[in-house]
Design a protein around this motif. Structure first.
Motif, PDB file in Angstrom:
ATOM      1  N   SER A 386       0.832  -1.198   0.000  1.00  0.00           N
ATOM      2  CA  SER A 386       0.000   0.000   0.000  1.00  0.00           C
ATOM      3  C   SER A 386       0.867   1.249   0.000  1.00  0.00           C
ATOM      4  N   LEU A 394      -5.457  -8.109  -1.513  1.00  0.00           N
ATOM      5  CA  LEU A 394      -6.302  -7.478  -2.530  1.00  0.00           C
ATOM      6  C   LEU A 394      -7.371  -8.407  -3.081  1.00  0.00           C
ATOM      7  N   ILE A 413     -12.444  -9.562  -5.181  1.00  0.00           N
ATOM      8  CA  ILE A 413     -11.420  -8.518  -5.216  1.00  0.00           C
ATOM      9  C   ILE A 413     -11.837  -7.397  -4.274  1.00  0.00           C
ATOM     10  N   ASP A 415     -11.885  -3.787  -3.828  1.00  0.00           N
ATOM     11  CA  ASP A 415     -11.701  -2.510  -4.517  1.00  0.00           C
ATOM     12  C   ASP A 415     -11.224  -1.418  -3.569  1.00  0.00           C
ATOM     13  N   TYR A 418      -7.535  -1.712  -3.151  1.00  0.00           N
ATOM     14  CA  TYR A 418      -6.840  -1.381  -4.394  1.00  0.00           C
ATOM     15  C   TYR A 418      -6.536   0.112  -4.459  1.00  0.00           C
ATOM     16  N   ARG A 419      -7.451   0.925  -3.949  1.00  0.00           N
ATOM     17  CA  ARG A 419      -7.253   2.371  -3.986  1.00  0.00           C
ATOM     18  C   ARG A 419      -6.114   2.820  -3.077  1.00  0.00           C
ATOM     19  N   ARG A 426      -0.482   0.350  -8.996  1.00  0.00           N
ATOM     20  CA  ARG A 426      -1.790   0.299  -9.660  1.00  0.00           C
ATOM     21  C   ARG A 426      -1.619   0.244 -11.174  1.00  0.00           C
ATOM     22  N   ILE A 435      -6.246  -7.187 -11.139  1.00  0.00           N
ATOM     23  CA  ILE A 435      -6.009  -8.083 -10.006  1.00  0.00           C
ATOM     24  C   ILE A 435      -6.571  -9.471 -10.262  1.00  0.00           C
TER      25      ILE A 435
END
Length: 507
Positions: A386, A394, A413, A415, A418-419, A426, A435
């Motif tokens: 991260s 993830l 997944i 999300d 992921y951010r 990314r 992913i």
């Protein structure tokens, strides 16, 4: 920097205004003791078939009856945005069970009843909503649903040809009538969706299949401003001030920079992803999550479990409603970090783990609306680093070993996590397919080479696209896909295997 601090968020003088700040406090004070949580449901009218899982029209009809039976009201999406922006106090829906409904892509089946060879009569989303007016009332004045439409006439024509649809099914001649009637509002779903069926898309490198590639001002103007202007032209300035991200992808550039700076000029007040979470007063107005029929739920029973889960679960605060998002420190125990570092040696990796529930148990239960976690299959978890350096999970997938085959299931997944990744990670993940694709391909390599086949069970076009990219092939069954590992099998033997897998059912 001059400013003041409220709830760990810095509000720069003049952005947002003091009026916005005061309205936000009023909205917060106006909430009931049970914090606001609103699910937004998303459907696609081009998904037609013979049953709930393959036909979103049949699904919507059943779901509307469920919502009525459970005492829900429909909340206009425009009114939800008004509450999130502080213009309307949340007390306006206090004590009500509400849900919002949206449609994506703008095929004419949103509005027009039709007949399709091999399928039969198609009851439009518009007709279904009209029929539910008595049993499923509005919580506030406004539209009953929103249709996010693809603007470009040429892109829609290419979609029609590639999908072998009738030319009238991708026209825009129904938008004005629909907007005038007011049951379904019309809103922006980009210029051409960056759809893979479109030869030339409005993206500087002609990249397709992911809206994350809209990461600069020029491409954003081409996809968003141009679409807004065209839809307003067709609807005589009745395009709602809402944007639906294609594929549900909310690029950080659009969410954190482009929309906050240009929303007023564009005439857009909010944007919607498909993150699969309920909307709360902490939701970022440029990344409002939705649940997708066929992906987040696949039957009316699953939708009921989803709604019940939301109803009894306290709201989270992962999305911050502000112009300058603040990244929270990831709450991780030292034992968690130790376990993650044990299996991770780079920015992104997939590992087989025995204690998958430790890493992704909450994610799995949240997405599949269950209190349990699969105990027997082989578990694979995708990890990445991260923005604060922590290794975070993830995604997850499991395999049940069955008669020298692997049954692939439980793919999910995260999300939200992921951010939290750095922009380079990314970007690298996107460039390699995303992913889900990376997780599937990496886990395939860890399965025994001598397997007869790897089987997958899919229930919607989005999942099918990912599975195809990962190597799965379609079969004669609409839900079952396969990767053949035994190259010596005859067609008759493959058919026999397929029939056995069909008997197993969803896995």
């Amino acid at each position: 920097m001059n400013g003041f601090v409220y709830s760990r968020t810095v509000y720069v003088q003049g952005r947002p205004s003091m009026k916005h700040f005061i309205n936000k406090i009023k909205a917060l004070l106006g909430t009931s003791k049970k914090h606001l949580q609103v699910p937004i449901l998303c459907y696609h009218s081009w998904t037609i078939g013979q049953d709930y899982l393959s036909d979103n029209h049949k699904a919507l009809e059943a779901d509307l009856k469920l919502l009525s039976r459970k005492g829900y009201s429909l909340l206009p999406v425009s009114q939800l945005v008004s509450i999130l922006s502080g213009e309307t106090p949340a007390s306006a829906i206090s004590g009500k069970k509400v849900v919002c409904i949206t449609f994506d892509d703008g095929k004419s089946f949103d509005f027009n009843d039709d007949h399709v060879d091999g399928i039969g009569s198609i009851t439009s989303f518009h007709t279904l909503l009209k029929q539910s007016q008595t049993s499923l009332p509005l919580a506030m004045e406004g539209e009953r649903a929103v249709s996010f439409v693809i603007a470009s006439p040429s892109a829609r024509a290419e979609l029609q040809r590639s999908l072998k649809d009738h030319p009238e099914q991708w026209q825009d001649d129904w938008w004005l009538t629909c907007a005038n009637e007011g049951i379904i509002g019309i809103a922006n779903h980009s210029w051409d969706h960056l759809h893979e069926s479109v030869d030339q898309v409005r993206q500087r490198e002609n990249k397709k299949g992911s809206f994350f590639d809209i990461d600069n001002y020029k491409d954003a103007e081409e996809q968003i401003l141009a679409a807004q202007e065209y839809i307003n032209h067709i609807t005589r300035n009745q395009c709602l001030p809402l944007f639906g991200y294609p594929y549900g992808h909310a690029p950080s550039y659009l969410r954190d920079e482009y929309f906050p700076k240009n929303g007023k000029r564009l005439g857009i007040k909010a944007a919607f992803s498909t993150a699969g979470e309920p909307v709360t007063l902490n939701t970022c107005i440029w990344d409002i999550p939705r649940y997708v029929c066929g992906f987040h739920w696949k039957s009316v029973d699953e939708l009921e479990r989803l709604l019940d889960h939301i109803d009894k679960t306290p709201p989270t605060s992962n999305h911050k409603h502000n112009e300058e998002p603040v990244v929270d420190t990831y709450p991780v125990e030292s034992t968690y970090a130790d376990k993650a570092e044990h299996v991770i040696h780079q920015g992104f990796s997939v590992a087989e783990v025995d204690d998958a529930e430790f890493f992704v148990g909450d994610l799995f239960r949240r997405r599949f609306f269950t209190d349990s976690f699969p105990a027997t299959p082989r578990h694979f978890v995708a990890f990445a680093r991260s923005d604060n350096g922590q290794m975070i999970p993830l995604g997850y997938v499991h395999y049940t070993m069955w008669e020298n085959c692997a049954l692939c299931g439980g793919l999910v997944i995260d999300d939200r996590q992921y951010r939290r990744l750095t922009k380079p990670i990314r970007s690298a993940i996107r460039e390699q397919g995303g992913i889900a694709e990376l997780l599937l391909q990496a886990s395939f390599k860890k399965l025994p080479n001598e397997l007869t086949a790897i089987w997958g069970h899919v229930g919607n076009p989005q999942s099918e696209v990912v599975c195809k990219r990962a190597g799965f092939l379609r079969t004669t069954d609409p839900y079952v896909m396969v990767i053949w590992r035994d190259a010596t099998l005859s067609e008759a033997e493959k058919t026999a295997w397929l029939n056995k897998v069909i008997e197993v059912g969803p896995f």
